[in-house]
Design an enzyme around this catalytic site. Structure first.
Site, mmCIF file in Angstrom:
data_model
loop_
_atom_site.group_PDB
_atom_site.id
_atom_site.type_symbol
_atom_site.label_atom_id
_atom_site.label_comp_id
_atom_site.label_asym_id
_atom_site.label_seq_id
_atom_site.Cartn_x
_atom_site.Cartn_y
_atom_site.Cartn_z
ATOM 1 N N ASP A 22 46.494 46.155 47.404
ATOM 2 C CA ASP A 22 46.438 46.961 48.563
ATOM 3 C C ASP A 22 47.621 46.576 49.246
ATOM 4 O OD1 ASP A 22 45.667 44.422 49.361
ATOM 5 O OD2 ASP A 22 43.955 44.890 50.498
ATOM 6 N N GLU A 23 48.620 45.370 48.859
ATOM 7 C CA GLU A 23 49.579 45.020 49.768
ATOM 8 C C GLU A 23 50.674 46.099 49.575
ATOM 9 O OE1 GLU A 23 50.941 41.065 49.167
ATOM 10 O OE2 GLU A 23 48.640 40.184 49.153
ATOM 11 N N LYS A 68 55.260 44.769 43.207
ATOM 12 C CA LYS A 68 53.880 45.440 42.804
ATOM 13 C C LYS A 68 54.043 46.938 43.166
ATOM 14 C CE LYS A 68 50.748 44.037 40.961
ATOM 15 N NZ LYS A 68 50.260 43.959 39.844
HETATM 16 P P1 NAD Z 1 46.973 34.998 38.567
HETATM 17 O O1 NAD Z 1 48.162 34.579 38.934
HETATM 18 O O2 NAD Z 1 45.776 33.921 38.481
HETATM 19 O O3 NAD Z 1 47.058 35.543 36.976
HETATM 20 C C1 NAD Z 1 48.052 35.876 36.350
HETATM 21 C C2 NAD Z 1 48.290 35.899 34.675
HETATM 22 O O4 NAD Z 1 49.278 36.424 34.315
HETATM 23 C C3 NAD Z 1 48.289 34.428 34.399
HETATM 24 O O5 NAD Z 1 47.231 34.098 33.426
HETATM 25 C C4 NAD Z 1 49.767 34.284 33.941
HETATM 26 O O6 NAD Z 1 49.875 33.389 32.842
HETATM 27 C C5 NAD Z 1 49.744 35.724 33.309
HETATM 28 N N1 NAD Z 1 51.375 36.013 33.129
HETATM 29 C C6 NAD Z 1 52.248 35.728 34.303
HETATM 30 N N2 NAD Z 1 53.597 36.318 33.954
HETATM 31 C C7 NAD Z 1 53.180 36.600 32.355
HETATM 32 C C8 NAD Z 1 54.104 37.445 31.497
HETATM 33 N N3 NAD Z 1 55.321 37.502 31.887
HETATM 34 N N4 NAD Z 1 53.678 37.668 30.273
HETATM 35 C C9 NAD Z 1 52.392 37.394 30.261
HETATM 36 N N5 NAD Z 1 51.447 36.894 31.003
HETATM 37 C C10 NAD Z 1 52.077 36.499 32.367
HETATM 38 O O7 NAD Z 1 46.655 36.502 39.019
HETATM 39 P P2 NAD Z 1 45.512 37.222 39.638
HETATM 40 O O8 NAD Z 1 45.222 36.829 41.126
HETATM 41 O O9 NAD Z 1 44.458 36.983 38.614
HETATM 42 O O10 NAD Z 1 46.009 38.575 39.513
HETATM 43 C C11 NAD Z 1 46.041 39.503 38.801
HETATM 44 C C12 NAD Z 1 46.337 40.972 38.804
HETATM 45 O O11 NAD Z 1 45.601 41.393 39.921
HETATM 46 C C13 NAD Z 1 47.925 40.947 39.492
HETATM 47 O O12 NAD Z 1 48.411 42.060 38.862
HETATM 48 C C14 NAD Z 1 47.833 41.101 40.955
HETATM 49 O O13 NAD Z 1 48.669 41.687 41.573
HETATM 50 C C15 NAD Z 1 46.524 41.695 40.893
HETATM 51 N N6 NAD Z 1 45.834 41.670 42.246
HETATM 52 C C16 NAD Z 1 45.157 40.538 42.430
HETATM 53 C C17 NAD Z 1 44.640 40.322 43.797
HETATM 54 C C18 NAD Z 1 44.211 38.892 44.234
HETATM 55 O O14 NAD Z 1 43.761 38.860 45.302
HETATM 56 N N7 NAD Z 1 44.400 37.968 43.751
HETATM 57 C C19 NAD Z 1 44.370 41.654 44.358
HETATM 58 C C20 NAD Z 1 44.923 42.675 43.938
HETATM 59 C C21 NAD Z 1 45.457 42.766 42.983
HETATM 60 O O1 TDX Z 2 46.979 27.488 52.987
HETATM 61 C C1 TDX Z 2 46.890 28.866 53.269
HETATM 62 N N1 TDX Z 2 46.423 29.291 54.508
HETATM 63 C C2 TDX Z 2 46.483 30.403 55.000
HETATM 64 O O2 TDX Z 2 46.042 30.409 56.299
HETATM 65 C C3 TDX Z 2 47.213 29.933 52.440
HETATM 66 C C4 TDX Z 2 47.325 29.669 51.018
HETATM 67 C C5 TDX Z 2 47.114 30.984 52.928
HETATM 68 N N2 TDX Z 2 46.630 31.552 54.315
HETATM 69 C C6 TDX Z 2 46.549 32.864 54.752
HETATM 70 C C7 TDX Z 2 47.573 33.630 54.378
HETATM 71 C C8 TDX Z 2 46.879 35.250 53.921
HETATM 72 O O3 TDX Z 2 46.833 35.596 55.425
HETATM 73 O O4 TDX Z 2 45.388 33.280 54.187
HETATM 74 C C9 TDX Z 2 45.627 34.763 53.805
HETATM 75 C C10 TDX Z 2 45.387 34.772 52.236
HETATM 76 O O5 TDX Z 2 46.253 34.072 51.451
HETATM 77 P P1 TDX Z 2 46.562 34.298 49.739
HETATM 78 O O6 TDX Z 2 45.359 33.498 49.304
HETATM 79 O O7 TDX Z 2 47.954 33.661 49.618
HETATM 80 O O8 TDX Z 2 46.587 35.946 49.597
HETATM 81 P P2 TDX Z 2 47.543 37.002 50.097
HETATM 82 O O9 TDX Z 2 48.733 36.607 50.469
HETATM 83 O O10 TDX Z 2 46.510 37.973 51.176
HETATM 84 O O11 TDX Z 2 47.527 37.876 48.545
HETATM 85 C C11 TDX Z 2 46.552 37.931 47.681
HETATM 86 O O12 TDX Z 2 45.810 39.135 48.109
HETATM 87 C C12 TDX Z 2 46.256 40.190 47.488
HETATM 88 C C13 TDX Z 2 46.684 37.579 46.424
HETATM 89 O O13 TDX Z 2 47.313 36.518 46.275
HETATM 90 C C14 TDX Z 2 47.584 38.771 45.818
HETATM 91 O O14 TDX Z 2 47.659 38.580 44.466
HETATM 92 C C15 TDX Z 2 46.768 40.385 46.064
HETATM 93 O O15 TDX Z 2 47.792 41.003 45.546
#
Ligand code: NAD
Ligand code: TDX
Length: 333
Positions: free
Chosen positions: A123-124, A153
């Site tokens: 959603d970012e 993204k």
């Molecule tokens: P993560 O960082 O935990 O995992 C990313 C994975 O991708 C890892 O296993 C890493 O080794 C692999 N990777 C990175 N670069 C690579 C490359 N060049 N080739 C092959 N593998 C590679 O991330 P996540 O939080 O699991 O997010 C996964 C997906 O979901 C991402 O596309 C992210 O943008 C999306 N997303 C995440 C969130 C969230 O809240 N974490 C929310 C919405 C969307």
């Molecule tokens: O130590 C912290 N203290 C704090 O206040 C950290 C690590 C984060 N924060 C705040 C920043 C954000 O407002 O908390 C919120 C969440 O932070 P993150 O976990 O870094 O997430 P965010 O930046 O919102 O992005 C996440 O959601 C969207 C994922 O990392 C992304 O991959 C996804 O696309």
């Protein structure tokens, strides 16, 4: 039988999807393609049946490797990314390489072999909302990303749309809100605070902590992605969210309370530059069109289960804790 490639399947959300597919689609075979960066961990997919899941260590920007795998596949579900905003502010380069060049490389391969593609996004890409704005993001909200992470993204989403329109690639996109649950890297907000409490470190809140995130359990993200992969209309974007808006201060205080600590025992630290104020998802298209519903919507109990998982799996995160905290300390966070 379907052969499905899951890129980034050793990361937090991709590995959850691999477990979900193994449980829900007994006749599918999954090939995980993952580079095992600092965020990838084979423990996340350990113990799955060898005849159902194969692992290939490699880079999604490696065109020859990607082509050889895609040629034999029915679908690619693309999770691999550099995913942490704070890292993108320190060093944007890997975000360009993986999120843009990596996605481009996959798109060229699915185009050549006419393979179904589902792109995982965030959603970012829509930027942020005011705290008092009644609006939420929809599929029609204009793109307005703030950080190097979210702009790469956004760029990757636009590449997918162009490859659908110009080359007829069979692709869908989903943009999900903030995920939480087990196996999330401890650089991220919720696991960082839980593991801080376990390690005797005070939780760290950026700025005043009024920023709002729309939390969804990663199990609900996986069920939504499977739905879009199987039933989504080609060329369409679906927003995934579970109506879970909370401000960061409330979340830190809830973590402390659930862990039996004083809810005010945390530090305010340096804010993130360009820090997005609020994200909020309207997922009515996905719900109305495909009949998807989230199941894990009780945030308090989902958080309690997540706390229990980190408490019981210290061996999974402890080796990285000192390095992660040293990096944050350098930034005054
Ligand atoms: P993560 O960082 O935990 O995992 C990313 C994975 O991708 C890892 O296993 C890493 O080794 C692999 N990777 C990175 N670069 C690579 C490359 N060049 N080739 C092959 N593998 C590679 O991330 P996540 O939080 O699991 O997010 C996964 C997906 O979901 C991402 O596309 C992210 O943008 C999306 N997303 C995440 C969130 C969230 O809240 N974490 C929310 C919405 C969307
Ligand atoms: O130590 C912290 N203290 C704090 O206040 C950290 C690590 C984060 N924060 C705040 C920043 C954000 O407002 O908390 C919120 C969440 O932070 P993150 O976990 O870094 O997430 P965010 O930046 O919102 O992005 C996440 O959601 C969207 C994922 O990392 C992304 O991959 C996804 O696309």
């Amino acid at each position: 039988m379907a052969e499905v490639i899951v890129t980034g399947g050793a990361g937090f959300i991709g590995s959850n999807f691999v477990h979900h597919v193994v449980a829900e689609r007994p006749d599918w075979h999954v090939t995980v393609l993952d580079k095992l960066t600092y965020a990838g961990n084979l423990a996340n997919i350990a113990g799955l049946p060898e005849d159902r899941v194969s692992f290939v260590k490699g880079d999604i920007a490696d065109a020859d490797l990607v082509d050889a795998l895609v040629e034999k596949a029915d679908a690619v579900v693309h999770y691999a990314a550099e995913s942490h905003n704070d890292n993108s502010l320190q060093n944007p380069r890997p975000f360009i390489d993986t999120n843009l060049i990596g996605t481009y490389t996959l798109l060229e391969a699915v185009r050549r072999h006419n393979v179904r593609f589902h792109h995982i996004s965030t959603d970012e890409v829509y930027g942020d909302l005011e705290l008092d704005d009644p609006a939420r993001f929809t599929e029609h909200t204009p793109y307005n990303p703030s950080s190097p992470y979210s702009s790469t993204k956004a760029g990757s989403d636009l590449l997918v749309r162009a490859w659908v329109r110009s080359f007829g690639v069979q692709a869908t996109i989903s943009n999900c809100s903030n995920n939480y649950g087990p196996y999330q890297h401890i650089e991220k907000f919720i696991p960082r605070q839980i593991t801080n409490v376990v390690a005797g470190i005070r939780p760290k809140l950026y700025g005043a902590g009024l920023n709002v995130r729309d939390w969804i359990h990663t199990n609900d993200h996986s069920s939504a992605v499977l739905k879009v992969l199987e039933e989504g209309r080609i060329g369409e974007t679906y927003l995934i969210g579970a109506d879970g808006e909370q401000n960061n201060k409330t979340v830190v205080e809830l973590i402390l309370e659930l862990m039996g600590k004083d809810p005010h025992d945390y530090d305010h630290v340096n804010d993130r530059p360009g820090h997005d104020l609020r994200y909020a998802i309207d997922s009515s298209k996905l719900r109305a069109e495909l009949g998807w519903q989230p199941k894990f919507t009780d945030f308090r109990s989902g958080l309690a289960d997540t706390i229990a998982w980190y408490t019981e799996h210290e061996e999974w995160w402890a080796p990285q804790k000192a390095e992660v905290e040293a990096k944050y300390a350098k930034a005054g966070q």
